[in-house]
Design a protein around this motif. Sequence first.
Motif, PDB file in Angstrom:
ATOM      1  N   LYS A   1       1.045   4.135  -3.072  1.00 16.82           N
ATOM      2  CA  LYS A   1       0.861   5.581  -2.940  1.00 16.82           C
ATOM      3  C   LYS A   1       1.880   6.504  -3.726  1.00 16.82           C
ATOM      4  O   LYS A   1       1.578   7.586  -4.108  1.00 16.82           O
ATOM      5  N   GLN A   2       2.977   5.791  -4.084  1.00 14.06           N
ATOM      6  CA  GLN A   2       4.101   6.617  -4.653  1.00 14.06           C
ATOM      7  C   GLN A   2       3.520   6.317  -6.430  1.00 14.06           C
ATOM      8  O   GLN A   2       4.434   7.042  -7.131  1.00 14.06           O
TER       9      GLN A   2
ATOM     10  N   GLY B   1       0.783  -1.192   0.011  1.00 11.00           N
ATOM     11  CA  GLY B   1      -0.039   0.006  -0.058  1.00 11.00           C
ATOM     12  C   GLY B   1       0.703   1.257  -0.013  1.00 11.00           C
ATOM     13  O   GLY B   1       0.594   2.191  -0.533  1.00 11.00           O
ATOM     14  N   ASP B   2       1.910   1.158   0.997  1.00 15.03           N
ATOM     15  CA  ASP B   2       3.036   2.363   0.686  1.00 15.03           C
ATOM     16  C   ASP B   2       3.469   2.587  -0.638  1.00 15.03           C
ATOM     17  O   ASP B   2       3.465   3.748  -0.896  1.00 15.03           O
ATOM     18  N   LYS B   3       3.937   1.548  -1.249  1.00 12.15           N
ATOM     19  CA  LYS B   3       4.373   1.687  -2.461  1.00 12.15           C
ATOM     20  C   LYS B   3       3.536   2.249  -3.478  1.00 12.15           C
ATOM     21  O   LYS B   3       3.640   2.873  -4.619  1.00 12.15           O
TER      22      LYS B   3
END
Length: 112
Positions: free
Chosen positions: A70-71, A66-68
Amino acid sequence: MSTTKNAAHREPMTDSETLREDLDHTRQHLADTVQELTRRLNVPHRMKETASSAGHRMSDVAGQTGDKMKQVPGAMKELPATGKRHPKAAAAIGGAVVLVAGAMTWLARRHK
């Protein structure tokens, strides 16, 4: 086996004291062995532990993914310029993104 009763006085232990100490040691070893065997043979509990551990690992991976993700929007803005300079690389990256998104969707549905 002659061990000492008290290290400061260095009095030799009697045979019965030596036997009692040896018996206590054997009892403790046997209790530890029985406890370990009981743990290993408790299959339902071990399955729950394994499932719980797998669930924690999956949620960690999902959080990292999920963090990736967002990028991705910021990187998408740069794609047109990169695509014009390197069309084959842009096509390969696009294919990889589609493949990863498909794999994530498949994994998410599989674990429901």
